[in-house]
Design a protein around this motif. Structure first.
Motif, mmCIF file in Angstrom:
data_model
loop_
_atom_site.group_PDB
_atom_site.id
_atom_site.type_symbol
_atom_site.label_atom_id
_atom_site.label_comp_id
_atom_site.label_asym_id
_atom_site.label_seq_id
_atom_site.Cartn_x
_atom_site.Cartn_y
_atom_site.Cartn_z
ATOM 1 N N GLN A 385 -1.587 -20.464 -7.357
ATOM 2 C CA GLN A 385 -2.113 -21.248 -6.230
ATOM 3 C C GLN A 385 -1.000 -22.092 -5.606
ATOM 4 N N PRO A 386 -0.836 -22.046 -4.274
ATOM 5 C CA PRO A 386 0.274 -22.758 -3.628
ATOM 6 C C PRO A 386 -0.039 -24.231 -3.338
ATOM 7 N N THR A 387 1.020 -25.002 -3.087
ATOM 8 C CA THR A 387 0.821 -26.379 -2.616
ATOM 9 C C THR A 387 0.434 -26.311 -1.140
ATOM 10 N N LYS A 388 -0.010 -27.429 -0.613
ATOM 11 C CA LYS A 388 -0.412 -27.497 0.792
ATOM 12 C C LYS A 388 0.796 -27.185 1.688
ATOM 13 N N ASP A 389 1.950 -27.748 1.333
ATOM 14 C CA ASP A 389 3.151 -27.506 2.148
ATOM 15 C C ASP A 389 3.567 -26.040 2.114
ATOM 16 N N GLN A 390 3.506 -25.434 0.941
ATOM 17 C CA GLN A 390 3.859 -24.007 0.834
ATOM 18 C C GLN A 390 2.941 -23.149 1.700
ATOM 19 N N LEU A 391 1.661 -23.478 1.681
ATOM 20 C CA LEU A 391 0.699 -22.695 2.454
ATOM 21 C C LEU A 391 0.929 -22.884 3.952
ATOM 22 N N ARG A 392 1.188 -24.123 4.352
ATOM 23 C CA ARG A 392 1.423 -24.402 5.779
ATOM 24 C C ARG A 392 2.691 -23.702 6.275
ATOM 25 N N GLU A 393 3.674 -23.586 5.406
ATOM 26 C CA GLU A 393 4.916 -22.917 5.787
ATOM 27 C C GLU A 393 4.640 -21.468 6.202
ATOM 28 N N VAL A 394 3.754 -20.819 5.482
ATOM 29 C CA VAL A 394 3.446 -19.417 5.766
ATOM 30 C C VAL A 394 2.418 -19.281 6.884
ATOM 31 N N ARG A 395 1.452 -20.175 6.912
ATOM 32 C CA ARG A 395 0.292 -19.986 7.787
ATOM 33 C C ARG A 395 0.275 -20.882 9.023
ATOM 34 N N GLY A 396 1.135 -21.908 9.048
ATOM 35 C CA GLY A 396 1.103 -22.835 10.185
ATOM 36 C C GLY A 396 -0.099 -23.740 10.126
ATOM 37 N N LEU A 397 -0.502 -24.256 11.282
ATOM 38 C CA LEU A 397 -1.577 -25.260 11.308
ATOM 39 C C LEU A 397 -2.776 -24.853 12.141
ATOM 40 N N ASN A 398 -2.795 -23.582 12.593
ATOM 41 C CA ASN A 398 -3.883 -23.159 13.482
ATOM 42 C C ASN A 398 -5.043 -22.493 12.766
ATOM 43 N N SER A 399 -4.972 -22.412 11.460
ATOM 44 C CA SER A 399 -6.007 -21.705 10.708
ATOM 45 C C SER A 399 -7.230 -22.578 10.473
ATOM 46 N N ILE A 400 -8.339 -21.917 10.234
ATOM 47 C CA ILE A 400 -9.526 -22.585 9.680
ATOM 48 C C ILE A 400 -9.764 -22.006 8.282
ATOM 49 N N TYR A 401 -9.675 -20.676 8.219
ATOM 50 C CA TYR A 401 -10.126 -19.967 7.025
ATOM 51 C C TYR A 401 -9.032 -19.845 5.960
ATOM 52 N N HIS A 402 -9.483 -19.511 4.754
ATOM 53 C CA HIS A 402 -8.585 -19.164 3.643
ATOM 54 C C HIS A 402 -7.548 -20.251 3.351
ATOM 55 N N ASN A 403 -8.018 -21.459 3.189
ATOM 56 C CA ASN A 403 -7.150 -22.544 2.724
ATOM 57 C C ASN A 403 -7.365 -22.690 1.212
ATOM 58 N N ASN A 404 -6.410 -22.208 0.430
ATOM 59 C CA ASN A 404 -6.556 -22.239 -1.034
ATOM 60 C C ASN A 404 -5.510 -23.154 -1.675
ATOM 61 N N CYS A 405 -5.064 -24.162 -0.921
ATOM 62 C CA CYS A 405 -3.961 -24.989 -1.438
ATOM 63 C C CYS A 405 -4.419 -25.909 -2.577
ATOM 64 N N ILE A 406 -3.416 -26.428 -3.280
ATOM 65 C CA ILE A 406 -3.655 -27.391 -4.364
ATOM 66 C C ILE A 406 -4.174 -28.692 -3.751
ATOM 67 N N GLN A 407 -5.231 -29.242 -4.324
ATOM 68 C CA GLN A 407 -5.865 -30.479 -3.831
ATOM 69 C C GLN A 407 -5.373 -31.670 -4.660
ATOM 70 N N THR A 408 -5.172 -32.800 -3.993
ATOM 71 C CA THR A 408 -4.766 -34.018 -4.714
ATOM 72 C C THR A 408 -5.858 -35.085 -4.618
ATOM 73 N N TRP A 409 -6.228 -35.635 -5.781
ATOM 74 C CA TRP A 409 -7.078 -36.836 -5.815
ATOM 75 C C TRP A 409 -6.204 -37.995 -6.296
ATOM 76 N N TRP A 410 -6.207 -39.076 -5.533
ATOM 77 C CA TRP A 410 -5.508 -40.290 -5.966
ATOM 78 C C TRP A 410 -6.530 -41.139 -6.722
ATOM 79 N N VAL A 411 -6.382 -41.151 -8.049
ATOM 80 C CA VAL A 411 -7.300 -41.939 -8.884
ATOM 81 C C VAL A 411 -6.635 -43.286 -9.138
ATOM 82 N N LYS A 412 -7.273 -44.331 -8.641
ATOM 83 C CA LYS A 412 -6.653 -45.665 -8.757
ATOM 84 C C LYS A 412 -6.976 -46.295 -10.105
ATOM 85 N N SER A 413 -6.320 -47.420 -10.392
ATOM 86 C CA SER A 413 -6.506 -47.986 -11.732
ATOM 87 C C SER A 413 -7.927 -48.525 -11.933
#
Ligand code: MTE
Ligand code: CO
Length: 423
Positions: A385-413
């Motif tokens: 599974q790619p990072t968001k940046d890796q996916l954007r590098e290949v696909r650009g920013l015009n897509s809607i579908y097939h976004n399988n990038c790594i998701q980040t949750w910022w869990v605070k203290s």
């Protein structure tokens, strides 16, 4: 903030022993409060002082009222029109891998229709030796199969391309469900009609006003596609295509035709609206990707997450989530709590199954510091599974579908979590 398994289990054991010695709940805070006797233990409770509900109270059971927040939800700005719309599975609150039908996401292009079994007909026509029409009863008399598959809308995570937007796993990743289907192999029905040698594709349609027509290559149609009438042991719910839907394992949800009405064998693809102006992705250079049928490997931490903050303070923490791939089984999931600097192998609850959801866990001893929590899936083809940046590098920013990038949750203290992007 790296975690080592050995250290973890030792501290977990000490922690739990400590809490037990304090004589009350499992966490230090509760133990401190429970200086006196706990009335929940020492006093006779209402539920034990009289009889409960009889077996005739719930001929068909619903979830208990205390779980009434585990429901499908909409995103308001996406749902101005609830007829042609979408809602989301509460994946943050579920465990295991099977999605109950009652809270599995729905996507309709022209609303859910009520179609009785008696009124149901399935036609196979086009390039076949014998055009056929099946009633529901006819379908029930063919040899049946049972298989578990995920169904993911191609638009799942589609709102996250430009930046972190929706606060919760339900909204970012909830256009997915995973059910056990019972039905007839499509191959069996196609063979019954006899596909002519010129037949290379099928075009499948639903009985609803949108019909949602899609072309599927014959090779896939003859492989693992099911004509299903049961999900998780019971009849399909209206919203999932009662009485019969198509199950197209690993491929985008749009091809899983509900209220399946007609299968036409054709020589070439129809190139319908749903596979030209929709369900294609515009690339940076203005060209479009089409026939993007397979769902790429993907994963998501379901808890902790924005809708599932950590409420118990530091100490033992169960991190859990889901992983899946349209190309086969999940072979591994890694989890990071430091935004990808160090990764730990998660524990798969069961070995990955072909094109089905896999549950993973990572049991850590949380020190109360903020975390940048991510998961990364790997499938049987070796794809990672790619990072968001890796996916954007290949696909650009015009897509809607097939976004399988790594998701980040910022869990605070304080245990609250937020959808963020890190690069
Ligand atoms: N089939 C018909 N006949 N009509 C539809 O609107 N929606 C499609 C697909 N099959 C649709 C359909 C889309 S886009 C998806 S993602 C899946 O059904 C969703 O299935 P579900 O509503 O059971 O979750
Ligand atoms: Co869809």
């Amino acid at each position: 903030m790296t975690t080592k398994d050995k250290g973890l289990s030792t501290s977990r054991r000490q922690f739990l022993t400590g809490a037990a010695a304090a004589g009350a709940g499992a966490v230090a805070a509760t133990a401190a409060k429970a200086a006196g006797p706990d009335p929940l233990i020492t006093e006779l409770q209402d539920w034990a002082s009289s009889t409960g509900a009889g077996v005739d109270a719930t001929p068909y059971g619903l979830p208990i009222e205390f779980e009434s927040d585990v429901v499908r939800r909409n995103v308001e700005w996406l749902t101005a029109d609830t007829i042609s719309s979408i809602n989301f599975t509460p994946i943050h609150a579920l465990d295991g891998t099977i999605t109950p039908q009652g809270c599995a996401f729905e996507r309709h292009h022209s609303g859910a229709i009520e179609l009785k079994k008696e009124d149901y007909r399935l036609m196979i026509n086009g390039l076949v030796d014998t055009p056929l029409v099946f009633s529901y009863e006819d379908l029930e008399r063919f040899p049946r199969e049972n298989r578990v598959y995920f169904c993911e809308c191609a638009a799942n995570t589609g709102m996250e391309w430009a930046g972190a937007q929706l606060n919760g796993a339900q909204f970012t990743h909830g256009m997915i469900h995973n059910m056990e289907y019972s039905g007839v192999s499509l191959r069996t029905l196609l063979n019954e009609a006899g596909v002519k040698p010129e037949g290379k594709w099928i075009f499948v349609e639903g009985a609803d006003a949108s019909s949602n027509g899609r072309s599927i290559p014959l090779e896939k149609a003859m492989d693992d596609v099911l004509v299903a009438f049961k999900a998780n042991g019971e009849a399909l719910r209206m919203e999932h295509g009662y009485p019969v839907r198509l199950v197209v394992p690993g491929w985008e949800g749009n091809m899983w035709i509900k209220w399946l009405r007609r299968i036409e064998v054709t020589e070439i693809a129809v190139e319908s609206r749903e596979e030209t102006s929709k369900y294609t992705d515009t690339m940076e250079d203005g060209t479009s990707r089409k026939w993007t049928w397979e769902m790429d490997a993907k994963s998501i931490v379901t808890s902790p997450s924005p809708q599932m903050p950590i409420k118990h303070g530091h100490g033992p923490l169960v991190i859990t989530g889901l992983a899946w791939s349209g190309r086969g089984a999940i072979t591994g999931v890694d989890v990071t709590i430091d935004g990808g600097k160090t990764w730990t192998k998660a524990r798969l609850a069961a070995p990955g199954q072909d094109k089905a959801l896999t549950r993973f866990y990572l049991d850590i001893d949380w020190n109360g510091e903020e975390m940048f929590l991510q998961s990364r899936a790997r499938d049987a083809t070796g794809y990672v599974q790619p990072t968001k940046d890796q996916l954007r590098e290949v696909r650009g920013l015009n897509s809607i579908y097939h976004n399988n990038c790594i998701q980040t949750w910022w869990v605070k203290s304080d245990g609250e979590a937020e959808n963020v992007e890190i690069s």
